[in-house]
Each structure stands twice: as C-alpha cells, then as structure tokens.
Scaffold this motif. Structure first.
Motif, mmCIF file in Angstrom:
data_model
loop_
_atom_site.group_PDB
_atom_site.id
_atom_site.type_symbol
_atom_site.label_atom_id
_atom_site.label_comp_id
_atom_site.label_asym_id
_atom_site.label_seq_id
_atom_site.Cartn_x
_atom_site.Cartn_y
_atom_site.Cartn_z
ATOM 1 N N VAL A 1 2.117 17.110 -7.209
ATOM 2 C CA VAL A 1 3.518 17.097 -7.643
ATOM 3 C C VAL A 1 3.825 18.386 -8.408
ATOM 4 O O VAL A 1 2.954 19.252 -8.539
ATOM 5 N N ASN A 2 5.067 18.514 -8.874
ATOM 6 C CA ASN A 2 5.436 19.810 -9.459
ATOM 7 C C ASN A 2 5.073 19.988 -10.937
ATOM 8 O O ASN A 2 5.289 21.054 -11.497
ATOM 9 N N SER A 3 4.492 18.963 -11.568
ATOM 10 C CA SER A 3 3.922 19.152 -12.916
ATOM 11 C C SER A 3 3.017 17.984 -13.276
ATOM 12 O O SER A 3 3.108 16.898 -12.663
ATOM 13 N N GLY A 4 2.195 18.196 -14.279
ATOM 14 C CA GLY A 4 1.372 17.110 -14.810
ATOM 15 C C GLY A 4 2.261 16.047 -15.445
ATOM 16 O O GLY A 4 1.981 14.848 -15.352
ATOM 17 N N THR A 5 3.330 16.490 -16.087
ATOM 18 C CA THR A 5 4.272 15.560 -16.720
ATOM 19 C C THR A 5 4.853 14.606 -15.672
ATOM 20 O O THR A 5 4.959 13.397 -15.917
ATOM 21 N N ALA A 6 5.229 15.153 -14.512
ATOM 22 C CA ALA A 6 5.771 14.324 -13.428
ATOM 23 C C ALA A 6 4.728 13.299 -12.984
ATOM 24 O O ALA A 6 5.065 12.141 -12.699
ATOM 25 N N ALA A 7 3.456 13.706 -12.936
ATOM 26 C CA ALA A 7 2.390 12.783 -12.519
ATOM 27 C C ALA A 7 2.272 11.623 -13.514
ATOM 28 O O ALA A 7 2.110 10.465 -13.115
ATOM 29 N N ASP B 1 -6.737 -6.728 -20.137
ATOM 30 C CA ASP B 1 -6.050 -6.602 -18.850
ATOM 31 C C ASP B 1 -4.932 -5.555 -18.874
ATOM 32 O O ASP B 1 -3.888 -5.731 -18.241
ATOM 33 N N VAL B 2 -5.153 -4.487 -19.617
ATOM 34 C CA VAL B 2 -4.148 -3.419 -19.721
ATOM 35 C C VAL B 2 -4.642 -2.198 -18.952
ATOM 36 O O VAL B 2 -5.760 -1.731 -19.191
ATOM 37 N N PRO B 3 -3.865 -1.686 -17.993
ATOM 38 C CA PRO B 3 -4.317 -0.535 -17.196
ATOM 39 C C PRO B 3 -4.337 0.778 -17.983
ATOM 40 O O PRO B 3 -3.549 0.972 -18.907
ATOM 41 N N VAL B 4 -5.269 1.648 -17.554
ATOM 42 C CA VAL B 4 -5.464 2.941 -18.219
ATOM 43 C C VAL B 4 -4.941 4.078 -17.338
ATOM 44 O O VAL B 4 -5.193 4.107 -16.135
ATOM 45 N N ILE B 5 -4.211 4.993 -17.955
ATOM 46 C CA ILE B 5 -3.854 6.266 -17.321
ATOM 47 C C ILE B 5 -4.682 7.326 -18.040
ATOM 48 O O ILE B 5 -4.581 7.466 -19.260
ATOM 49 N N GLU B 6 -5.519 8.038 -17.289
ATOM 50 C CA GLU B 6 -6.348 9.057 -17.918
ATOM 51 C C GLU B 6 -5.630 10.404 -17.806
ATOM 52 O O GLU B 6 -5.489 10.947 -16.711
ATOM 53 N N ASP B 7 -5.177 10.916 -18.925
ATOM 54 C CA ASP B 7 -4.518 12.224 -18.947
ATOM 55 C C ASP B 7 -5.604 13.296 -18.990
ATOM 56 O O ASP B 7 -6.084 13.681 -20.065
ATOM 57 N N ALA B 8 -5.992 13.744 -17.786
ATOM 58 C CA ALA B 8 -7.062 14.734 -17.646
ATOM 59 C C ALA B 8 -6.480 16.122 -17.376
ATOM 60 O O ALA B 8 -7.126 16.969 -16.749
ATOM 61 N N ALA B 9 -5.257 16.345 -17.868
ATOM 62 C CA ALA B 9 -4.574 17.630 -17.656
ATOM 63 C C ALA B 9 -5.439 18.801 -18.111
ATOM 64 O O ALA B 9 -5.398 19.878 -17.520
ATOM 65 N N GLU B 10 -6.228 18.571 -19.176
ATOM 66 C CA GLU B 10 -7.037 19.655 -19.735
ATOM 67 C C GLU B 10 -8.498 19.571 -19.301
ATOM 68 O O GLU B 10 -9.291 20.427 -19.661
ATOM 69 N N SER B 11 -8.856 18.520 -18.553
ATOM 70 C CA SER B 11 -10.291 18.283 -18.316
ATOM 71 C C SER B 11 -10.691 18.273 -16.847
ATOM 72 O O SER B 11 -11.716 17.700 -16.491
ATOM 73 N N PHE C 1 -1.674 21.840 -13.342
ATOM 74 C CA PHE C 1 -1.944 23.215 -12.906
ATOM 75 C C PHE C 1 -0.946 24.168 -13.538
ATOM 76 O O PHE C 1 -0.509 25.142 -12.928
ATOM 77 N N ASN C 2 -0.555 23.844 -14.766
ATOM 78 C CA ASN C 2 0.313 24.734 -15.525
ATOM 79 C C ASN C 2 -0.404 26.078 -15.746
ATOM 80 O O ASN C 2 -1.627 26.154 -15.632
ATOM 81 N N GLY C 3 0.351 27.106 -16.071
ATOM 82 C CA GLY C 3 -0.181 28.463 -16.147
ATOM 83 C C GLY C 3 -1.363 28.660 -17.076
ATOM 84 O O GLY C 3 -2.174 29.559 -16.864
ATOM 85 N N ASN C 4 -1.471 27.834 -18.113
ATOM 86 C CA ASN C 4 -2.559 28.051 -19.082
ATOM 87 C C ASN C 4 -3.768 27.145 -18.833
ATOM 88 O O ASN C 4 -4.746 27.205 -19.563
ATOM 89 N N LYS C 5 -3.735 26.321 -17.808
ATOM 90 C CA LYS C 5 -4.820 25.359 -17.607
ATOM 91 C C LYS C 5 -6.023 26.023 -16.921
ATOM 92 O O LYS C 5 -5.963 27.187 -16.547
ATOM 93 N N ILE C 6 -7.099 25.261 -16.699
ATOM 94 C CA ILE C 6 -8.343 25.878 -16.211
ATOM 95 C C ILE C 6 -8.171 26.496 -14.828
ATOM 96 O O ILE C 6 -8.742 27.538 -14.523
ATOM 97 N N ILE C 7 -7.363 25.849 -13.973
ATOM 98 C CA ILE C 7 -6.863 26.520 -12.769
ATOM 99 C C ILE C 7 -5.357 26.293 -12.732
ATOM 100 O O ILE C 7 -4.853 25.329 -13.324
#
Ligand SMILES: *Cc1c(COP(=O)(O)O)cnc(C)c1O
Length: 380
Positions: free
Chosen positions: A54-60, A154-164, A185-191
């Motif tokens: 998608v067009n950003s991590g935020t959108a995901a 019984d609560v689902p997890v969203i793993e925010d791995a934007a930095e990992s 994949f923002n400009g400052n991330k690992i890729i």
C-alpha cells in the motif's frame, strides 16, 4: 562538512531496472508486475502466506483496524513509546486509544502493564478490539508473552513492524506474530520505496479484503458500484519497482546497520551512565537506529547537550520518540505504566538518544559522530 543524517535512503542500483521494465510494458498503472513481485518477495522473505503493498505503513495499520472491525467508540490498545503513525489510524476509525508503557529489556510494550490493562478492561466489559504492538528501532517486543496474554482474552494483535523489517524473534521474522503485521518503506526506514507500506498475514482472505478496501471498495460490477466506504491506498507499480530493487539488499542493510551499532557500542559501552537499547536473548534486531540512554548525573553530559553539539556540526541526532501519552493530541487518554509510580517510557524519553545509523554512512562519517560525542565527555 557534509550533513550526516539519522537515516537516509540507500539504493541498491537495481531499482531503475524494475522501473524501466514497467515503462517498457507501459505498466505505469494500475498495479502490475512490480506490485505483484514485491508482494511475493515480501511474503517469501518473511515466510508468511501473503502481503499486500500500500502507499504507506499508516495506511496498512488503518486497513488492519478496518479488517478487525474497529468502529466508533471501540477501544484499541497501543504501545505508548512509538511514532504517532501507530496511533493515528485509531482516531481515523473514531475509536479510543489506550496507551501501554514499555519495559526496559526491549523498550517495547510491557507484558505486565498489558495484563493490568486487559484485566481492568474485562472487569469494565470493555475489552479492546485490537492491540497494536510496536517493535522499536528494530528490536522485537517480548512478543510471545504479549501474544499469549492477548490470546487469553481473545484479542487480536497487530504487530507494527514498521521499524523492524528484517529482524527476527526466536528464528521467526518480525511482523509475522500477530493476526496482521505492518511494514513501512518510508524514506528513513531500513529499505524504502520513497514512500509505501505493507500489510502481511497468514489470512489470505483478509488480505483480499484489504486489497478491496484499498482500491475504493469496488463491488464486482462494470458500472462502478459500492456497498461500503473504501480508500485509495494501493502502491503504484513504479514505486513497487523501487521496492523490488531494495528487497535484494535487505539482509545486507541489516548487517550494515548492525555493524554501525557495533562501532558505537565499542566506543561508548564502557562510559558510565550510557546504556544501549538491549537486544533480547533469542532475538536479532535490524538495529534500524542505534538508541541509548544517557544519565547526565553519571555521565556528566546530557542527551540534550549531545543533540545540540552534533547539530552544530551538521550531524542529525534526535531524542527517542515522545510517548503518545505525553502528546497534546492524546491529552486525557488512559495510560498504563509498567509499575505504579514507574513509567519506563517517560524515562526513555527523558534520557534516550538516537544516533545517525544510515547504512550508507561511511566509517569516517561514523568516526566524526563518535569524536564529537567524545569531546563532550568529561576526562576521567
Ligand atoms: C514509520 C512508522 C510508521 C508509519 O509508516 P509510514 O510508512 O511513514 O506511514 C508506523 N509505525 C512506526 C513505529 C513507524 O516508525
């Protein structure tokens, strides 16, 4: 002296080959080979069933909340020590965030604080619809413990791995532990793709729904029919070409960032009062940013002085993220600290520092950073 950035884009050289291919096929839009290719590369790399770019991590993150049916007045728990993008999508859905503190072993969500928060929420009959767990600066949270606590409610997890992206925990890739994982994949991330993100999951049906929502929720009909509200969130085929070139060097980028960390560690680990973000046993951090705390009482110099001095010398350095529960945007929002009277994220924010860590930094660049910090340290 040229400016040294915290983390700047680092191309592999193959990105343009994929972009050229899109031009040659006139597959500029919509979607296309590079989008499909990048999704496949990501799923394979992370050993997960499916990935939707998608067009950003935020959108995901926003799509993950929609897929978990988060609505107005619902509650969503989220790590407090993070970038605001982890929490903003909660507001997009009109839901109420509750912030959870960190622990010192990983700087990520405290299982103890999460347990307290869930116990209280259950008593109040207001369990969250989701828990967003962030892996800060590349380091995985205590994800087994956290997921097992969430499972017991019984609560689902969203793993925010934007930095990992590229990190792992007990041999499994970061971002693959929850119902959904998110990469950026923002400009400052690992890729980087210049801007973009991905939602990953083993639930292929859910990711089909994600792609549907991300393309304006168009029903199966020639006449543009819509039964629910969607978004324009998909990644362009040109941008995805950058991503394909970047995936080729992801592991190399991880080892480069880890070498940068190792050199800072070597230089400062013996300095009293300086403590690097730990790497939890069994986990491998991509060391996206080298982060450490500096206790001015012991070290004799403050985080603030270091940031100033580096900036005067054209070197970008920053405090760690300002926790969400301290943000004006979230004033009055419920917060659960690690222990009563002990907020770990407040401590990390007050003393924490991020050093320039881009994989394209030369050894000389890094020595320049180290020398400027050393000049501030009192001689012993
Ligand atoms: C960068 C980041 C995001 C958001 O990603 P974008 O692609 O910039 O929208 C989300 N969460 C964390 C922790 C991040 O660092």
């Amino acid at each position: 002296m040229k400016r040294i950035y915290l983390s700047s884009p680092h191309m592999s050289g193959n990105e343009q080959k994929y972009i050229q291919e899109a031009f040659d096929l006139n597959w500029i839009a919509p979607l296309g080979n590079n989008v499909n290719g990048l999704e496949k590369d990501l799923a394979e790399y992370n050993s997960i069933e499916d990935a939707a770019v998608v067009n950003s991590g935020t959108a995901a993150i926003h799509l993950a909340l929609r897929l978990l049916n988060v609505r107005e007045k619902d509650t969503v728990f989220c790590s407090s020590l993070t970038f605001v993008a982890s929490a903003n999508p909660i507001l997009y859905q009109g839901a109420n965030p509750v912030f959870i503190d960190s622990e010192l072993d990983t700087w990520n969500m405290s299982p103890q604080a999460l347990k307290t928060a869930l116990t209280e929420a259950e008593e109040e009959g207001n369990l969250p619809k989701a828990v967003i767990i962030v892996n800060l600066y590349g380091q995985s949270a205590k994800i087994d413990e956290l997921v097992s606590i969430c499972n017991s409610y019984d609560v689902p997890v969203i793993e925010d791995a934007a930095e990992s992206l590229g990190s792992s925990y007990k041999g499994k890739k970061s971002g693959t532990f929850g119902r959904f994982g998110v990469f950026s994949f923002n400009g400052n991330k690992i890729i980087t793709t210049s801007g973009g993100g991905a939602l990953v999951s083993n639930d292929e049906e859910a990711l089909k729904d994600a792609r549907f929502l991300a393309t304006q929720a168009r029903d199966q009909a020639v006449h543009y029919q819509h039964s629910e509200s969607g978004y324009n969130y998909r990644m362009s085929n040109i941008v995805a070409g950058i991503g394909r070139g970047q995936m080729e060097v992801l592991d190399e980028r991880v080892s480069q960032r880890r070498s940068i960390f190792a050199r800072y560690y070597e230089a400062f680990n013996d300095v009293p009062g300086m403590n690097f973000q730990p790497e939890l046993e069994g986990s491998i951090s991509n060391r996206w940013l080298t982060a450490l705390t500096i206790d001015p009482q012991i070290t004799g110099v403050s985080r603030h002085q270091i940031v100033e001095k580096l900036n005067e010398n054209n070197i970008e350095a920053r405090p760690v993220w300002k926790p969400m529960h301290l943000q004006p945007l979230f004033e009055g929002v419920k917060y659960y600290s690690h222990e009563e009277e002990n907020s770990v994220s407040d401590y990390l924010f007050e003393y924490g520092l991020c050093l320039p860590s881009g994989s394209n930094m030369s050894v000389e660049d890094q020595e320049r950073v180290i020398e400027h910090i050393k000049m501030l340290l009192p001689r012993s």
